[in-house]
Write a protein that holds these residues in place. Structure first.
Motif, short mmCIF file in Angstrom:
data_model
loop_
_atom_site.label_atom_id
_atom_site.label_comp_id
_atom_site.label_asym_id
_atom_site.label_seq_id
_atom_site.Cartn_x
_atom_site.Cartn_y
_atom_site.Cartn_z
N TYR A 112 12.82 2.83 7.65
CA TYR A 112 11.83 3.91 7.71
C TYR A 112 10.92 3.88 6.48
O TYR A 112 9.69 3.92 6.59
N LYS A 113 11.51 3.78 5.30
CA LYS A 113 10.73 3.80 4.08
C LYS A 113 9.80 2.59 3.97
O LYS A 113 8.67 2.70 3.48
N GLN A 114 10.25 1.46 4.46
CA GLN A 114 9.45 0.25 4.34
C GLN A 114 8.33 0.16 5.37
O GLN A 114 7.24 -0.35 5.06
N HIS A 115 8.57 0.66 6.58
CA HIS A 115 7.65 0.35 7.68
C HIS A 115 6.95 1.55 8.33
O HIS A 115 6.06 1.33 9.14
N SER A 116 7.34 2.77 8.01
CA SER A 116 6.67 3.93 8.60
C SER A 116 5.24 4.01 8.07
O SER A 116 5.02 4.12 6.85
N LEU A 117 4.27 3.96 8.98
CA LEU A 117 2.87 3.92 8.56
C LEU A 117 2.35 5.26 8.05
O LEU A 117 1.48 5.29 7.18
N PHE A 118 2.85 6.34 8.61
CA PHE A 118 2.28 7.65 8.26
C PHE A 118 3.24 8.53 7.47
O PHE A 118 2.97 8.90 6.33
N LEU A 119 4.38 8.89 8.08
CA LEU A 119 5.26 9.89 7.46
C LEU A 119 5.79 9.44 6.11
O LEU A 119 5.80 10.22 5.15
N ALA A 120 6.24 8.19 6.01
CA ALA A 120 6.76 7.71 4.73
C ALA A 120 5.68 7.68 3.66
O ALA A 120 5.96 7.86 2.48
N ASP A 121 4.44 7.48 4.09
CA ASP A 121 3.33 7.46 3.13
C ASP A 121 3.05 8.84 2.58
O ASP A 121 3.02 9.04 1.37
N ILE A 122 2.87 9.82 3.46
CA ILE A 122 2.51 11.15 2.95
C ILE A 122 3.69 11.84 2.27
O ILE A 122 3.50 12.79 1.51
N ASN A 123 4.91 11.36 2.53
CA ASN A 123 6.09 11.93 1.86
C ASN A 123 6.49 11.15 0.62
O ASN A 123 7.56 11.38 0.06
N GLN A 124 5.62 10.21 0.18
CA GLN A 124 5.82 9.48 -1.06
C GLN A 124 7.15 8.73 -1.08
O GLN A 124 7.84 8.69 -2.12
N GLU A 125 7.53 8.13 0.04
CA GLU A 125 8.82 7.46 0.13
C GLU A 125 8.82 6.09 -0.55
O GLU A 125 9.87 5.61 -0.98
N ARG A 126 7.67 5.43 -0.64
CA ARG A 126 7.61 4.09 -1.22
C ARG A 126 7.18 4.14 -2.69
O ARG A 126 7.85 3.61 -3.56
N VAL A 127 6.03 4.71 -2.92
CA VAL A 127 5.51 4.87 -4.28
C VAL A 127 4.96 6.28 -4.41
O VAL A 127 4.65 6.93 -3.41
N VAL A 128 4.84 6.74 -5.63
CA VAL A 128 4.27 8.06 -5.87
C VAL A 128 2.77 7.91 -6.06
O VAL A 128 2.30 7.29 -7.02
N ASN A 129 2.03 8.47 -5.12
CA ASN A 129 0.58 8.50 -5.20
C ASN A 129 0.20 9.79 -5.93
O ASN A 129 0.31 10.89 -5.37
N GLU A 130 -0.20 9.67 -7.16
CA GLU A 130 -0.48 10.87 -7.97
C GLU A 130 -1.63 11.68 -7.40
O GLU A 130 -1.70 12.90 -7.61
N THR A 131 -2.53 11.02 -6.67
CA THR A 131 -3.63 11.76 -6.04
C THR A 131 -3.09 12.69 -4.97
O THR A 131 -3.51 13.85 -4.88
N TYR A 132 -2.17 12.21 -4.13
CA TYR A 132 -1.53 13.06 -3.13
C TYR A 132 -0.87 14.26 -3.81
O TYR A 132 -0.98 15.40 -3.34
N ARG A 133 -0.14 13.97 -4.86
CA ARG A 133 0.61 15.01 -5.57
C ARG A 133 -0.34 16.07 -6.16
O ARG A 133 -0.11 17.26 -6.03
#
Length: 213
Positions: free
Chosen positions: A102-123
């Motif tokens: 899920y963390k590696q391949h989810s295109l949407f949910l894992a991205d907006i939930n910061q599962e792979r990397v922390v996007n400081e802009t999102y935060r």
């Protein structure tokens, strides 16, 4: 007492707008039965409404060929590129038994939930909200687990025991800024004793209307 029933846009869609599109600024985000950690909620798919969550409970008609096809596709390869790009439900599929996939391949949910990397802009963008209101339906027969309506979910590696937002790594590490928002009293957790998206006009007036003024 008249009952209201809403047809929702996913709460996670609206949250993604707040995280990705800060202009014009969103001041209050109200998520009514929205799922922020789980797999799916209600979508329009092939002109039918599918209340779909982890395991697809109450997909209309147990003999529905379309429901069976969705189940089979998700079970066989929810995180394959083909399924992720062509089946919108798969982008909300959070399988606790395959958390790494899920963390590696989810295109949407894992991205907006910061599962792979922390996007400081999102935060940063999410913390611009003045209030983030989440409504949980205590008798919900559509959403499973219902705790996802308050940003909770199943603990990784199994499909029975849940954890709250405050118990999650997302909160403890504050990858999305939710812990900071909680401390600033920006998070509002509401509940109502009804099934999915069912509440009275009186409850709406007393609990949600103040946030719309």
């Amino acid at each position: 007492m008249k009952k209201l029933r809403l047809t929702p846009v996913l709460g996670s869609y609206r949250r993604a707008v707040a995280q990705r599109c800060p202009s014009p600024p969103m001041r209050t985000l109200i998520s009514i039965g929205g799922q922020h950690q789980a797999s799916l909620q209600e979508h329009i798919f092939m002109f039918q409404r599918f209340p779909c969550v982890y395991g697809l409970p109450r997909c209309p008609g147990e003999s529905s060929h379309i429901c069976d096809m969705i189940r089979e596709a998700l079970n066989r390869g929810a995180y394959s590129d083909l399924v992720q790009k062509h089946l919108v439900q798969a982008q909300y599929w959070h399988d606790p038994l395959n958390d790494d996939l899920y963390k590696q391949h989810s295109l949407f949910l894992a991205d907006i939930n910061q599962e792979r990397v922390v996007n400081e802009t999102y935060r940063k963008n999410l913390q611009q909200l003045q209030k983030f209101v989440m409504v949980k339906f205590l008798q919900d027969t559509v959403v499973d687990p219902v705790d996802t309506e308050w940003f909770g979910f199943l603990k990784a590696g199994q499909a029975k025991e849940t954890e709250t937002l405050q118990e999650s790594a997302l909160y403890r590490e504050d990858r999305l800024g939710l812990a900071a928002m909680d401390k600033s009293h920006k998070l509002v957790f509401l509940s109502t004793d009804g099934d999915h998206l069912q509440f009275s006009r009186e409850w709406f007036t007393a609990n949600l209307l103040p946030f719309l003024r």
